[in-house]
Every structure is written in structure tokens, then in C-alpha cells.
Design a protein around this motif. Sequence first.
Motif, PDB file in Angstrom:
ATOM      1  N   ALA A  93      -9.441   1.540  -2.986  1.00  0.00           N
ATOM      2  CA  ALA A  93      -8.329   1.182  -3.878  1.00  0.00           C
ATOM      3  C   ALA A  93      -7.006   1.492  -3.185  1.00  0.00           C
ATOM      4  O   ALA A  93      -6.782   2.622  -2.769  1.00  0.00           O
ATOM      5  N   GLY A  94      -6.141   0.495  -3.065  1.00  0.00           N
ATOM      6  CA  GLY A  94      -4.871   0.684  -2.349  1.00  0.00           C
ATOM      7  C   GLY A  94      -5.143   0.817  -0.866  1.00  0.00           C
ATOM      8  O   GLY A  94      -4.696   1.743  -0.208  1.00  0.00           O
ATOM      9  N   CYS A  95      -5.880  -0.160  -0.327  1.00  0.00           N
ATOM     10  CA  CYS A  95      -6.445  -0.028   1.038  1.00  0.00           C
ATOM     11  C   CYS A  95      -5.420  -0.216   2.139  1.00  0.00           C
ATOM     12  O   CYS A  95      -5.706   0.075   3.304  1.00  0.00           O
ATOM     13  N   SER A 110      -9.971   6.290  -2.202  1.00  0.00           N
ATOM     14  CA  SER A 110      -8.537   5.964  -2.161  1.00  0.00           C
ATOM     15  C   SER A 110      -7.906   6.938  -1.190  1.00  0.00           C
ATOM     16  O   SER A 110      -8.157   8.145  -1.255  1.00  0.00           O
ATOM     17  N   PHE A 111      -7.156   6.399  -0.259  1.00  0.00           N
ATOM     18  CA  PHE A 111      -6.516   7.219   0.775  1.00  0.00           C
ATOM     19  C   PHE A 111      -5.011   7.168   0.549  1.00  0.00           C
ATOM     20  O   PHE A 111      -4.383   6.138   0.797  1.00  0.00           O
ATOM     21  N   ASP A 112      -4.478   8.277   0.036  1.00  0.00           N
ATOM     22  CA  ASP A 112      -3.029   8.389  -0.175  1.00  0.00           C
ATOM     23  C   ASP A 112      -2.514   7.216  -1.012  1.00  0.00           C
ATOM     24  O   ASP A 112      -1.487   6.621  -0.679  1.00  0.00           O
ATOM     25  N   ASP A 155      -0.339   6.210  10.591  1.00  0.00           N
ATOM     26  CA  ASP A 155      -0.510   7.538   9.985  1.00  0.00           C
ATOM     27  C   ASP A 155      -1.980   7.737   9.580  1.00  0.00           C
ATOM     28  O   ASP A 155      -2.646   8.692   9.993  1.00  0.00           O
ATOM     29  N   SER A 156      -2.509   6.792   8.813  1.00  0.00           N
ATOM     30  CA  SER A 156      -3.868   7.002   8.298  1.00  0.00           C
ATOM     31  C   SER A 156      -4.939   6.742   9.354  1.00  0.00           C
ATOM     32  O   SER A 156      -6.063   7.242   9.228  1.00  0.00           O
ATOM     33  N   ASN A 157      -4.603   5.990  10.407  1.00  0.00           N
ATOM     34  CA  ASN A 157      -5.569   5.866  11.514  1.00  0.00           C
ATOM     35  C   ASN A 157      -5.891   7.235  12.084  1.00  0.00           C
ATOM     36  O   ASN A 157      -7.009   7.500  12.521  1.00  0.00           O
ATOM     37  N   ASP A 187      -3.208  -6.217  -7.964  1.00  0.00           N
ATOM     38  CA  ASP A 187      -2.419  -5.153  -8.592  1.00  0.00           C
ATOM     39  C   ASP A 187      -3.389  -4.314  -9.429  1.00  0.00           C
ATOM     40  O   ASP A 187      -4.004  -4.819 -10.363  1.00  0.00           O
ATOM     41  N   LEU A 188      -3.517  -3.048  -9.074  1.00  0.00           N
ATOM     42  CA  LEU A 188      -4.494  -2.195  -9.776  1.00  0.00           C
ATOM     43  C   LEU A 188      -3.970  -1.676 -11.113  1.00  0.00           C
ATOM     44  O   LEU A 188      -4.695  -0.962 -11.810  1.00  0.00           O
ATOM     45  N   THR A 189      -2.750  -2.038 -11.453  1.00  0.00           N
ATOM     46  CA  THR A 189      -2.249  -1.679 -12.784  1.00  0.00           C
ATOM     47  C   THR A 189      -3.104  -2.416 -13.816  1.00  0.00           C
ATOM     48  O   THR A 189      -3.242  -3.640 -13.749  1.00  0.00           O
ATOM     49  N   TYR A 216      -8.817  -3.502  -2.172  1.00  0.00           N
ATOM     50  CA  TYR A 216      -7.761  -4.086  -3.014  1.00  0.00           C
ATOM     51  C   TYR A 216      -6.430  -3.450  -2.633  1.00  0.00           C
ATOM     52  O   TYR A 216      -6.345  -2.226  -2.441  1.00  0.00           O
ATOM     53  N   ASP A 217      -5.406  -4.268  -2.569  1.00  0.00           N
ATOM     54  CA  ASP A 217      -4.055  -3.732  -2.405  1.00  0.00           C
ATOM     55  C   ASP A 217      -3.061  -4.718  -3.018  1.00  0.00           C
ATOM     56  O   ASP A 217      -3.285  -5.929  -3.036  1.00  0.00           O
ATOM     57  N   LEU A 218      -1.955  -4.137  -3.470  1.00  0.00           N
ATOM     58  CA  LEU A 218      -0.882  -4.905  -4.089  1.00  0.00           C
ATOM     59  C   LEU A 218      -0.193  -5.840  -3.099  1.00  0.00           C
ATOM     60  O   LEU A 218       0.301  -6.906  -3.487  1.00  0.00           O
TER      61      LEU A 218
HETATM   62  C1  LIG Z   1       0.681   5.208   0.961  1.00  0.00           C
HETATM   63  S1  LIG Z   1      -0.049   3.651   1.056  1.00  0.00           S
HETATM   64  C2  LIG Z   1      -1.700   3.986   1.643  1.00  0.00           C
HETATM   65  C3  LIG Z   1      -2.378   2.784   2.208  1.00  0.00           C
HETATM   66  C4  LIG Z   1      -3.774   3.018   2.804  1.00  0.00           C
HETATM   67  N1  LIG Z   1      -4.693   3.543   1.849  1.00  0.00           N
HETATM   68  C5  LIG Z   1      -3.701   3.907   4.013  1.00  0.00           C
HETATM   69  O1  LIG Z   1      -4.203   5.033   3.962  1.00  0.00           O
HETATM   70  O2  LIG Z   1      -3.147   3.459   5.023  1.00  0.00           O
HETATM   71  C6  LIG Z   1      -0.322   3.272  -0.660  1.00  0.00           C
HETATM   72  C7  LIG Z   1      -0.921   1.905  -0.871  1.00  0.00           C
HETATM   73  O3  LIG Z   1      -1.098   1.696  -2.267  1.00  0.00           O
HETATM   74  C8  LIG Z   1      -0.798   0.336  -2.545  1.00  0.00           C
HETATM   75  N2  LIG Z   1      -0.431   0.190  -3.969  1.00  0.00           N
HETATM   76  C9  LIG Z   1       0.619   0.737  -4.610  1.00  0.00           C
HETATM   77  N3  LIG Z   1       0.659   0.323  -5.890  1.00  0.00           N
HETATM   78  C10 LIG Z   1      -0.418  -0.486  -6.060  1.00  0.00           C
HETATM   79  C11 LIG Z   1      -0.930  -1.221  -7.163  1.00  0.00           C
HETATM   80  N4  LIG Z   1      -0.335  -1.204  -8.360  1.00  0.00           N
HETATM   81  N5  LIG Z   1      -2.053  -1.954  -6.980  1.00  0.00           N
HETATM   82  C12 LIG Z   1      -2.683  -1.987  -5.775  1.00  0.00           C
HETATM   83  N6  LIG Z   1      -2.237  -1.308  -4.693  1.00  0.00           N
HETATM   84  C13 LIG Z   1      -1.113  -0.572  -4.829  1.00  0.00           C
HETATM   85  C14 LIG Z   1       0.370   0.038  -1.603  1.00  0.00           C
HETATM   86  O4  LIG Z   1       0.573  -1.329  -1.387  1.00  0.00           O
HETATM   87  C15 LIG Z   1      -0.014   0.790  -0.358  1.00  0.00           C
HETATM   88  O5  LIG Z   1      -0.724  -0.006   0.538  1.00  0.00           O
END
Ligand SMILES: C[S@@+](CC[C@H](N)C(=O)[O-])C[C@H]1O[C@@H](n2cnc3c(N)ncnc32)[C@H](O)[C@@H]1O
Length: 361
Positions: A186-188, A252-254, A153-155, A237-239, A209-211
Motif C-alpha cells: 500500500a503506497g508502493c 506499507s513502507f513509510d 531512500d527506501s532502496n 487512491d487508498l482513501t 497501489y499508489d496515488l
Molecule cells: C513516503 S512515500 C513512500 C513510498 C514507498 N513506499 C517507498 O518506500 O519508497 C509515501 C507514498 O504514499 C503514497 N500515498 C500517499 N497518499 C496516498 C493515497 N491516498 N493513496 C495511495 N497512495 C498514497 C504516495 O504517493 C507515496 O508514494
Amino acid sequence: MSSAVTNFIAPDQGQAEAFAERIMGLLNAGAVSVMISIGHRAGLFDVLAGLPPTSSAEIAERAGMAERYVREWLAVMVTGGLVTYEPQTQSYHLLPEHAACLTRDAVLGNLAVYGQHVAIMGAMQEEILDRFHSGEGMVYGDYPCFHQIMAEDSNQTVTGQLFDTILPLAEGVEARLEEGIDVLDAGCGRGSALTAMARQFPRSRFLGYDLCADAIDHASFVAGKEGLENVRFEVRDLTGYDEKARFDFITSFDAVHDQKDPQALIQSLHDALKPGGIYLMQDIGGSARLENNLDFPMASLLYAVSCVHCMPVSLGQGGKGLGTMWGWETAEAMLKAAGFREIQRHVLPHDPMNVWFVSRA
Ligand SMILES: C[S@@+](CC[C@H](N)C(=O)[O-])C[C@H]1O[C@@H](n2cnc3c(N)ncnc32)[C@H](O)[C@@H]1O
């Protein structure tokens, strides 16, 4: 006689029948969507795209698949109006005008990718039904192939447009990337946008960074295979994220609306920027008000993805469950509350479902 019976008003027969017809159309469309997903995953649209009217046996042979299954799939495509059929020769044809949004190199973007979201919803039905009773959330690992589908999707919406339309939204950022700056995504997820930037701007340093460990493993594998030394991916975990004034540019993408606490995340990203640093945020561009979304592109699909995925994964982190359609108004208000200035909002022609914010710390 009960009051329910006394108050019963007979439906208008014509309206009721018209509505039932509409529902049948929706059921048909849902079935076709799942089969679009299967056709995409199987590569069948890509096989069909290069062929003149062709028999199911030859299509199956070229795809390396079982003819009987391919023929039944083709029947869905024909009755759904995606593929044409010549009864005399029993041959099937995908018109170039239809291939233009269904194949991996589709000139209009590959809409078949989104069929996968519909297919996953079906696969998740039992778990989600349980959550309707318990109110509990889900975790990313509950969803089959989530990161693979998200990356596809994001590609298209992000990585494919990064240099032509997306980075130019943030005035001056490309020049700084050329010079050499520190960048966080963030959330890559699988990190294709960050990897593309690392390739393009060798003097800058990129961190993702990603969870989810499976997404990070994939991202690291791809970057490692290419020998890119200026990009690094980390499970995080970005919390409660708390790094101060470390980055010049954050993207941050979506990746905000389905977090535990989007406001806290946006605040922490603001604080992680050096003074004057830029935050580029893509998120779903619907309105926070349901009544404004009636004509929003693919609104039903987005609310459904929200119900099955985005809302439950936020709830699963103990979060607010704002949902996919949290609204650009909510996002903009959060950016303001976090102290960002010069907040600009854009909608890009290739991607009417998303909103892009460029903000400065
Ligand atoms: C909808 S996906 C988008 C992924 C990527 N940015 C893309 O465009 O393909 C949301 C991303 O946020 C990450 N995410 C959700 N909660 C998170 C957290 N607390 N800490 C870090 N990453 C988190 C998920 O693992 C997921 O990869």
C-alpha cells in the motif's frame, strides 16, 4: 517608559555569544547539506572515492563537469571537513572512512541521499511560506523529484535489507511466499521492494497501489523490462479503500502517516487481509511526544521534512496532517483499534529512524 523596556533583562554576554556561534555552525551545516545533495546527484562522491589526492581539473574531467563549479563545490567539502586538501599540490582527497557513508556503494549506507531532502526544502520555501498563512496543503506533484528521492531512500532502508533482516521479522511469511500467496504493498511508490519480492518469490502474486501515476509508471516500467509476470502496479487512491479478505500479506513502507486518514487506512488494510493474514508496516519511529524526541536520530531533519512535505500532503488530501513524527505510540494504538492482534514492534540496527510493526488480522 513602556513595560517591555522596564522588564528587559540583558542577556548573559557569554551565553549569547556561544549561542550565536552555534547558530553559525548550523548555518554552515545547512549549506554543506545542500552541497552534499549536489555532490550526490552529480556523482562527485563516487568519482572522488576511487582517487588518490587529485587536482580539481582531473576530478572535473572524470566527472565530465565544469572545473570551476567542481572546484567551488570542493571548497565547501574541504571547509566542511568531508574532503582533505593539500595546498602544495592543490589536490583533494576523499578518505575511505568518509566515502564509507557518502557514495552509492557506501558500506555504512549512503547518507548523502538524505542531503536531497534538505535541498528540496530550500526549493519549496516560497510555497511553504504561503501555506504558513493559508493553512492549505500541498500535493505530491508540487515537489521536484520526490519519488526518485524516496525510492533512493527506501532502496537502502527497505529493499536492500528485505531478505536479510526485514521479512524474517514476520515469522513464517517467507515460507508462505515460497508456496504462493497474494501480497499488497500500500503506497508502493516506485515499487522496488515489491519488485524485489516478485523476483524472489515467483509463485506469489504481488500488487502495488499508489496515488501517484508517475511513481506507478516507473514501477510498471521496471517490472515490465524484467519480464516479471507476477507483479502489477495500479494507480489507486487508498482513501476509502474497501476490499475484503483478499490478501495474505500486506506491506506499507513509510506510507501511512502522510495519508489523509491513517486510522481509516490501517482499518481498511486489516479488513483487506484474509483471517490470519500478516501486515508488515514500516513508519517513522519517533515518539508522539516532542520531549521524547530530543535525542532521536535526525529529529530536526524529520520534523523539517514533516513541515515541508508529510504534513502538507496529508492536509492537501483534506486530511489530518499528523506529520512525520506522529509517533510509534499513535501507530501502535491505531493498529490495536483496527483489530490487529499479536502486534510486535521492532527497531532495526541499520535503520534507527524507523519502526517496524508486524501484526496479524
Ligand atoms: C513516503 S512515500 C513512500 C513510498 C514507498 N513506499 C517507498 O518506500 O519508497 C509515501 C507514498 O504514499 C503514497 N500515498 C500517499 N497518499 C496516498 C493515497 N491516498 N493513496 C495511495 N497512495 C498514497 C504516495 O504517493 C507515496 O508514494
